[in-house]
Design a protein around this motif. Structure first.
Motif, PDB file in Angstrom:
ATOM      1  N   ILE A 359       0.820  -1.207   0.000  1.00 22.93           N
ATOM      2  CA  ILE A 359       0.000   0.000   0.000  1.00 22.93           C
ATOM      3  C   ILE A 359       0.858   1.263   0.000  1.00 22.93           C
ATOM      4  O   ILE A 359       0.470   2.296  -0.566  1.00 22.93           O
ATOM      5  N   ILE A 360       2.041   1.184   0.592  1.00 28.11           N
ATOM      6  CA  ILE A 360       2.923   2.356   0.596  1.00 28.11           C
ATOM      7  C   ILE A 360       3.406   2.663  -0.813  1.00 28.11           C
ATOM      8  O   ILE A 360       3.415   3.823  -1.239  1.00 28.11           O
ATOM      9  N   TRP A 362       1.900   1.859  -3.616  1.00 31.40           N
ATOM     10  CA  TRP A 362       0.771   2.373  -4.394  1.00 31.40           C
ATOM     11  C   TRP A 362       0.440   3.808  -4.015  1.00 31.40           C
ATOM     12  O   TRP A 362       0.057   4.616  -4.867  1.00 31.40           O
ATOM     13  N   SER A 363       0.624   4.164  -2.760  1.00 30.68           N
ATOM     14  CA  SER A 363       0.391   5.553  -2.337  1.00 30.68           C
ATOM     15  C   SER A 363       1.391   6.492  -2.990  1.00 30.68           C
ATOM     16  O   SER A 363       1.034   7.603  -3.417  1.00 30.68           O
ATOM     17  N   ILE A 364       2.636   6.045  -3.092  1.00 33.45           N
ATOM     18  CA  ILE A 364       3.652   6.875  -3.752  1.00 33.45           C
ATOM     19  C   ILE A 364       3.373   6.988  -5.248  1.00 33.45           C
ATOM     20  O   ILE A 364       3.568   8.047  -5.851  1.00 33.45           O
ATOM     21  N   VAL A 366       0.441   7.025  -6.606  1.00 30.43           N
ATOM     22  CA  VAL A 366      -0.631   8.025  -6.702  1.00 30.43           C
ATOM     23  C   VAL A 366      -0.052   9.436  -6.568  1.00 30.43           C
ATOM     24  O   VAL A 366      -0.414  10.351  -7.320  1.00 30.43           O
ATOM     25  N   LEU A 367       0.863   9.630  -5.634  1.00 25.52           N
ATOM     26  CA  LEU A 367       1.492  10.936  -5.450  1.00 25.52           C
ATOM     27  C   LEU A 367       2.267  11.354  -6.682  1.00 25.52           C
ATOM     28  O   LEU A 367       2.182  12.512  -7.129  1.00 25.52           O
TER      29      LEU A 367
END
Length: 470
Positions: A359-360, A362-364, A366-367
């Motif tokens: 999830i980390i 994928w969060s990056i 998105v950023l």
């Protein structure tokens, strides 16, 4: 006082009066048709991104070494822009003589033919030929900008050009979705595409879908697009074309407004095309050698989702943000967004190697894609600068042709540089495989001093419709 001077003064006063009343209404139908033609280019170019690395790795040219895929994938992507740079100025000059419409139609036909040839390619050299053919026959993007410039005036030109990033985003959404969804249909849809042909040509179906859309755009343009080039229009008002305006010689185009506008356009396109080539390669590369190990369908859906979000963002907020910060402020901030983007690549790789794509990561992702969306606002700004920098309206085709030639040269070397640097970094383990990001970070920083040299307002808004080039 001469009679022509009186007419010019009256025209200038009328222009200022109209600008005070508000922006002129856009010719929506004609602008819409041109935007339909524009979306064909990102759909064509981005549709190959989800599968280009798998296509190259399946050829015997890499010798089975996945670390070498980047060299050849970058070369294939660069060839389009290199050949486009050779011909785009000639197509732009031809459009000044014969009109925008026939040259645009020829470019669409060339794009359709070349993408079909790309899908039927089974060797490295047929891929090369198809991309070269596409570039040689395509000068449309510069001609479309000229046509939009001719359909608008300083009061509504920024509004029209602000739509181009939105449409480009629609293309970058649709292209990867088409490429990721319809590639290798014999595996994804075996009941419909189970024949031997689809096994032999696993990437032909997305090319057929793209060619069909181009054919639709060709038909719409053939039936409904009106000519915009000065001297070629059936109906034109004398108040809009002054008799004193003549196309300037090539050397007289090289004045400060044109040079600084095109230089910034080149810097933006160079950095963007390197990122566009690097991102799918990073997604497709196995985790153990520095990537994320995504499948073509995952790459397609990821890039497609980004394109959709980017299009919504540009459509809803671009005009408001420009009104708040001005086109120069937005352009500078957009150029600065490359810096955190390249800083985040090694962070994603390091986390993926230690903990997998969680999830980390994928969060990056998105950023990063949000920052890319911010960067894309720079295009609407720089299009306004380039168009306004033209010495006069009769030189608009030549100005945009010069701009697109310069940008195509930057785009020709960009993919080869970024993908080759990536391949070299992971192959030689330079700076732990992250040397590519350090180099691209330095290049991004060097573009900022160039961006700050643009004026607060575009040339026409600053000096009026008659630009004094000194």
């Amino acid at each position: 006082m001469h009679e022509n001077d009186t007419v010019d003064e009256e025209t200038a006063l009328l222009s200022r009066s109209k600008e005070q009343e508000g922006p002129t209404r856009l010719p929506k139908v004609q602008i819409g048709i041109l935007l339909l033609l524009q979306v064909c280019e990102p759909i064509t170019s981005h549709s190959i991104y989800p599968y280009i690395n798998q296509l190259v790795s399946g050829l015997d040219i890499t010798g089975g070494d996945k670390r070498k895929v980047g060299y050849y994938a970058g070369l294939i992507q660069s060839l389009f822009y290199l050949t486009e740079a050779i011909m785009v100025m000639q197509w732009s000059r031809l459009s000044d003589r014969v009109g925008r419409k026939p040259v645009l139609l020829l470019g669409l036909a060339g794009a359709s033919l070349s993408i079909l040839l790309f899908g039927l390619s089974r060797t490295f050299w047929t891929l090369v030929i198809s991309r070269c053919l596409c570039g040689l026959l395509n000068g449309n993007i510069g001609i479309m900008k000229s046509a939009i410039g001719e359909l608008t005036n300083p009061s509504n030109r920024a509004q029209a050009f602000s739509l181009m990033p939105v449409i480009w985003a629609a293309g970058t959404t649709s292209g990867p979705l088409v490429g990721g969804t319809f590639s290798r249909p014999h595996e994804r849809f075996p009941t419909v595409f189970g024949g031997q042909f689809w096994t032999d040509y696993p990437y032909f179906l997305p090319c057929v879908v793209v060619a069909s859309f181009i054919g639709f755009a060709f038909t719409v343009a053939l039936l409904f697009l009106k000519e915009t080039a000065p001297g070629r229009r059936k109906h034109k008002s004398a108040s809009h074309v002054r008799s004193s305006e003549r196309p300037v010689e090539f050397r007289k185009l090289l004045v400060y407004p044109v040079v600084i506008s095109i230089s910034n356009y080149m810097a933006l396109a160079f950095l963007n095309i390197m990122l566009s080539a690097l991102l799918p390669l990073f997604f497709a590369t196995p985790i153990e050698i520095g990537g994320l190990g995504f499948k073509p369908s995952t790459i397609g859906y990821t890039m497609g989702t980004y394109g959709l979000g980017n299009g919504i963002f540009q459509a809803l907020f671009f005009a408001r943000i420009v009104r708040q910060f001005g086109i120069r402020g937005i352009f500078i901030r957009s150029m600065m967004s490359f810096i955190p983007i390249y800083l985040l690549f090694p962070v994603m790789s390091t986390i993926a190697q230690r903990f997998g794509v969680n999830i980390i990561v994928w969060s990056i992702i998105v950023l990063v894609l949000c920052l890319v969306s911010l960067m894309n606002m720079a295009y609407g700004c720089i299009f306004t600068y380039v168009t306004a920098s033209s010495p006069n309206k009769r030189s608009l085709g030549a100005t945009n042709g010069l701009a697109q030639t310069s940008v195509s040269l930057a785009q020709a070397v960009g993919p080869a540089i970024s993908t080759s640097l990536f391949a070299l970094s992971v192959e030689k383990n330079l700076l732990g495989g992250y040397a590519v990001y350090v180099i691209l970070l330095v290049i991004s920083c060097l573009a900022i001093p160039l961006a700050v040299r643009l004026p607060e307002e575009a040339w026409e808004e600053k000096k009026g419709d008659e630009i004094e080039h000194s």
